[in-house]
Design a protein around this motif. Structure first.
Motif, mmCIF file in Angstrom:
data_model
loop_
_atom_site.group_PDB
_atom_site.id
_atom_site.type_symbol
_atom_site.label_atom_id
_atom_site.label_comp_id
_atom_site.label_asym_id
_atom_site.label_seq_id
_atom_site.Cartn_x
_atom_site.Cartn_y
_atom_site.Cartn_z
ATOM 1 N N VAL A 1 0.840 -1.199 0.000
ATOM 2 C CA VAL A 1 0.000 0.000 0.000
ATOM 3 C C VAL A 1 0.875 1.250 0.000
ATOM 4 O O VAL A 1 1.854 1.332 0.765
ATOM 5 N N ASN A 2 0.535 2.240 -0.834
ATOM 6 C CA ASN A 2 1.193 3.544 -0.748
ATOM 7 C C ASN A 2 0.376 4.426 0.202
ATOM 8 O O ASN A 2 -0.807 4.662 -0.013
ATOM 9 N N VAL A 3 1.017 4.854 1.286
ATOM 10 C CA VAL A 3 0.303 5.528 2.373
ATOM 11 C C VAL A 3 0.627 7.019 2.421
ATOM 12 O O VAL A 3 1.634 7.476 1.867
ATOM 13 N N ALA A 4 -0.241 7.769 3.115
ATOM 14 C CA ALA A 4 -0.045 9.199 3.348
ATOM 15 C C ALA A 4 -0.670 9.557 4.688
ATOM 16 O O ALA A 4 -1.656 8.942 5.113
ATOM 17 N N SER A 5 -0.116 10.554 5.358
ATOM 18 C CA SER A 5 -0.543 10.917 6.714
ATOM 19 C C SER A 5 -1.613 11.992 6.750
ATOM 20 O O SER A 5 -2.283 12.155 7.779
ATOM 21 N N GLN A 6 -1.796 12.736 5.661
ATOM 22 C CA GLN A 6 -2.707 13.875 5.693
ATOM 23 C C GLN A 6 -3.804 13.771 4.636
ATOM 24 O O GLN A 6 -4.320 14.778 4.149
ATOM 25 N N CYS A 7 -4.180 12.564 4.285
ATOM 26 C CA CYS A 7 -5.183 12.321 3.253
ATOM 27 C C CYS A 7 -6.551 12.095 3.914
ATOM 28 O O CYS A 7 -6.636 11.654 5.068
ATOM 29 N N GLY A 8 -7.608 12.374 3.149
ATOM 30 C CA GLY A 8 -8.950 12.109 3.649
ATOM 31 C C GLY A 8 -9.206 10.633 3.870
ATOM 32 O O GLY A 8 -10.125 10.257 4.605
ATOM 33 N N LEU A 9 -8.373 9.769 3.252
ATOM 34 C CA LEU A 9 -8.513 8.318 3.402
ATOM 35 C C LEU A 9 -7.612 7.745 4.492
ATOM 36 O O LEU A 9 -7.630 6.544 4.747
ATOM 37 N N THR A 10 -6.841 8.601 5.146
ATOM 38 C CA THR A 10 -5.838 8.126 6.093
ATOM 39 C C THR A 10 -6.456 7.384 7.270
ATOM 40 O O THR A 10 -6.057 6.257 7.595
ATOM 41 N N ASN A 11 -7.413 7.985 7.948
ATOM 42 C CA ASN A 11 -7.966 7.387 9.163
ATOM 43 C C ASN A 11 -8.570 6.017 8.911
ATOM 44 O O ASN A 11 -8.275 5.050 9.626
ATOM 45 N N SER A 12 -9.430 5.918 7.906
ATOM 46 C CA SER A 12 -10.107 4.645 7.658
ATOM 47 C C SER A 12 -9.130 3.568 7.200
ATOM 48 O O SER A 12 -9.198 2.423 7.661
ATOM 49 N N ASN A 13 -8.196 3.912 6.330
ATOM 50 C CA ASN A 13 -7.268 2.911 5.807
ATOM 51 C C ASN A 13 -6.274 2.445 6.866
ATOM 52 O O ASN A 13 -6.058 1.240 7.034
ATOM 53 N N TYR A 14 -5.677 3.361 7.595
ATOM 54 C CA TYR A 14 -4.724 2.963 8.626
ATOM 55 C C TYR A 14 -5.409 2.113 9.701
ATOM 56 O O TYR A 14 -4.853 1.130 10.197
ATOM 57 N N THR A 15 -6.627 2.500 10.065
ATOM 58 C CA THR A 15 -7.356 1.752 11.087
ATOM 59 C C THR A 15 -7.624 0.320 10.626
ATOM 60 O O THR A 15 -7.370 -0.650 11.363
ATOM 61 N N GLU A 16 -8.119 0.158 9.405
ATOM 62 C CA GLU A 16 -8.474 -1.172 8.913
ATOM 63 C C GLU A 16 -7.235 -2.003 8.571
ATOM 64 O O GLU A 16 -7.262 -3.241 8.711
ATOM 65 N N LEU A 17 -6.186 -1.357 8.126
ATOM 66 C CA LEU A 17 -4.941 -2.098 7.879
ATOM 67 C C LEU A 17 -4.412 -2.713 9.178
ATOM 68 O O LEU A 17 -3.963 -3.864 9.205
ATOM 69 N N SER A 18 -4.480 -1.966 10.247
ATOM 70 C CA SER A 18 -4.035 -2.489 11.541
ATOM 71 C C SER A 18 -4.924 -3.642 12.003
ATOM 72 O O SER A 18 -4.437 -4.621 12.589
ATOM 73 N N GLN A 19 -6.217 -3.538 11.738
ATOM 74 C CA GLN A 19 -7.146 -4.617 12.102
ATOM 75 C C GLN A 19 -6.836 -5.898 11.317
ATOM 76 O O GLN A 19 -6.833 -7.000 11.886
ATOM 77 N N LEU A 20 -6.604 -5.757 10.027
ATOM 78 C CA LEU A 20 -6.261 -6.919 9.200
ATOM 79 C C LEU A 20 -4.962 -7.562 9.671
ATOM 80 O O LEU A 20 -4.853 -8.800 9.758
#
Length: 231
Positions: free
Chosen positions: A100-119
């Motif tokens: 995954v290519n990630v970013a810290s200040q994106c509108g998708l940051t919270n949901s993606n980081y949260t679910e990635l950690s859950q997976l």
């Protein structure tokens, strides 16, 4: 008709002008006057020529030999971790990878980081690895240093999966790994990565088997991950 005395005189004149060819006649080269001075006429002794030995030249195509074979799987790549150390992705053989290519200040940051950690928490013991590559090419939404990015992901979202060196995913400076990912699985509107949190699913042999849009949530591809883990 010439008389006999005339014929004798004529033959003598011919002998003086054109000497007879013989086996001892050495090669002579006669040059013609301009404009034919660059053309030569050669007369060679009338002997059986000595055969010239055949010579074979073997040419090695050094250009092709020096080129390594193109990577066939994700396992063929070496990348940098957040501290600048080399990481051979061949170490992940036998693992299912979500890249995954990630970013810290994106509108998708919270949901993606949260679910990635859950997976990761749910499937890491079963063979799932998540590889996060920070990228600042989309809205400049990953401006921090590697240290700041890792601290943000680990502190705020409890990310325990590896976070690598910041890379480009598009353009001439795109990381070789991402060039391979894109060529293996093109997007709906071309190969280019469209935004933060594009996802590539890789099987245990290092083959790219699927690609997901930035807006595809990590939990929505859980069934695809389980299928590869069970394979």
């Amino acid at each position: 008709m010439l008389c006999s005395s005339t014929r004798i005189l004529f033959r003598r004149a011919i002998r003086r002008v054109v000497p007879p060819l013989s086996s001892s006649f050495n090669a002579k080269t006669l040059s013609l006057s301009p404009p034919y001075h660059h053309h030569n006429i050669s007369f060679f002794k009338a002997t059986t020529p000595t055969p010239t030995p055949l010579r074979f030249s073997l040419r090695t195509d050094h250009t092709m030999a020096s080129q390594s074979s193109p990577p066939k799987s994700v396992h063929d790549f070496t990348v940098k971790d957040a501290r600048g150390n080399d990481v051979n992705l061949g170490n992940y053989k036998g693992k299912v990878l979500l890249i995954v290519n990630v970013a810290s200040q994106c509108g998708l940051t919270n949901s993606n980081y949260t679910e990635l950690s859950q997976l990761y928490e749910k499937y890491r013991e079963k063979g799932l690895e998540i590889l996060a590559f920070p990228c600042n090419q989309f809205g400049a939404q990953e401006p921090g240093t590697n240290e700041q990015i890792v601290e943000f992901a680990c502190t705020r979202f409890k990310a325990e999966y590896p976070i690598f060196d910041k890379v480009d995913v598009n353009g001439n400076e795109a990381a070789p790994l991402y060039k391979h990912l894109k060529s293996s699985k093109g997007g709906l509107f071309g190969d280019s990565i469209k935004w933060n949190f594009s996802k590539f699913l890789v099987d245990k042999e290092g083959n790219v088997v699927d690609r997901y849009a930035p807006t595809t949530s990590p939990l929505s591809i859980e069934k695809d991950i389980k299928k590869l883990l069970d394979a």
